[in-house]
Design a protein around this motif. Structure first.
Motif, mmCIF file in Angstrom:
data_model
loop_
_atom_site.group_PDB
_atom_site.id
_atom_site.type_symbol
_atom_site.label_atom_id
_atom_site.label_comp_id
_atom_site.label_asym_id
_atom_site.label_seq_id
_atom_site.Cartn_x
_atom_site.Cartn_y
_atom_site.Cartn_z
ATOM 1 N N ILE A 9 -60.860 -36.397 -21.538
ATOM 2 C CA ILE A 9 -59.889 -36.828 -20.531
ATOM 3 C C ILE A 9 -60.615 -37.641 -19.462
ATOM 4 O O ILE A 9 -61.619 -37.193 -18.913
ATOM 5 C CB ILE A 9 -59.185 -35.617 -19.888
ATOM 6 N N SER A 10 -60.091 -38.812 -19.163
ATOM 7 C CA SER A 10 -60.733 -39.668 -18.166
ATOM 8 C C SER A 10 -60.605 -39.068 -16.768
ATOM 9 O O SER A 10 -59.707 -38.260 -16.497
ATOM 10 C CB SER A 10 -60.111 -41.062 -18.170
ATOM 11 N N GLU A 12 -59.609 -40.531 -14.147
ATOM 12 C CA GLU A 12 -58.322 -40.951 -13.558
ATOM 13 C C GLU A 12 -57.189 -40.051 -14.021
ATOM 14 O O GLU A 12 -56.321 -39.678 -13.235
ATOM 15 C CB GLU A 12 -58.030 -42.406 -13.916
ATOM 16 N N ASN A 13 -57.197 -39.694 -15.315
ATOM 17 C CA ASN A 13 -56.144 -38.824 -15.826
ATOM 18 C C ASN A 13 -56.278 -37.408 -15.272
ATOM 19 O O ASN A 13 -55.278 -36.754 -15.004
ATOM 20 C CB ASN A 13 -56.127 -38.815 -17.348
ATOM 21 N N LYS A 14 -57.500 -36.941 -15.092
ATOM 22 C CA LYS A 14 -57.703 -35.628 -14.477
ATOM 23 C C LYS A 14 -57.127 -35.619 -13.064
ATOM 24 O O LYS A 14 -56.506 -34.645 -12.636
ATOM 25 C CB LYS A 14 -59.187 -35.263 -14.460
ATOM 26 N N GLU A 15 -57.325 -36.716 -12.354
ATOM 27 C CA GLU A 15 -56.784 -36.827 -10.998
ATOM 28 C C GLU A 15 -55.256 -36.817 -11.018
ATOM 29 O O GLU A 15 -54.622 -36.153 -10.197
ATOM 30 C CB GLU A 15 -57.299 -38.110 -10.345
ATOM 31 N N LEU A 16 -54.666 -37.531 -11.968
ATOM 32 C CA LEU A 16 -53.209 -37.542 -12.099
ATOM 33 C C LEU A 16 -52.666 -36.155 -12.440
ATOM 34 O O LEU A 16 -51.631 -35.734 -11.903
ATOM 35 C CB LEU A 16 -52.771 -38.552 -13.162
ATOM 36 N N ILE A 17 -53.359 -35.456 -13.328
ATOM 37 C CA ILE A 17 -52.950 -34.091 -13.678
ATOM 38 C C ILE A 17 -52.988 -33.208 -12.439
ATOM 39 O O ILE A 17 -52.058 -32.440 -12.172
ATOM 40 C CB ILE A 17 -53.848 -33.520 -14.785
#
Length: 50
Positions: A9-10, A12-17
């Motif tokens: 998981i990138s 950026e995606n971790k931040e969105l999650i």
């Protein structure tokens, strides 16, 4: 979810999650900690999956 998937998981995606968790379920971290499963929401702090 295994560590292999988690690592894919990138950032950026971790931040969105995390933003979604904070917005949609702000109480989830407290509940998870009380149940002894803090890694459900503490993954962003470097928790090592077993």
């Amino acid at each position: 979810m295994t560590k292999g998937y988690f690592d894919s998981i990138s950032a950026e995606n971790k931040e969105l999650i995390q933003e979604q968790l904070d917005r949609s379920a702000p109480e989830l971290a407290g509940y998870a900690a009380k149940l002894g499963i803090p890694f459900i929401t503490d993954w962003h702090n470097g928790y090592e999956w077993a």
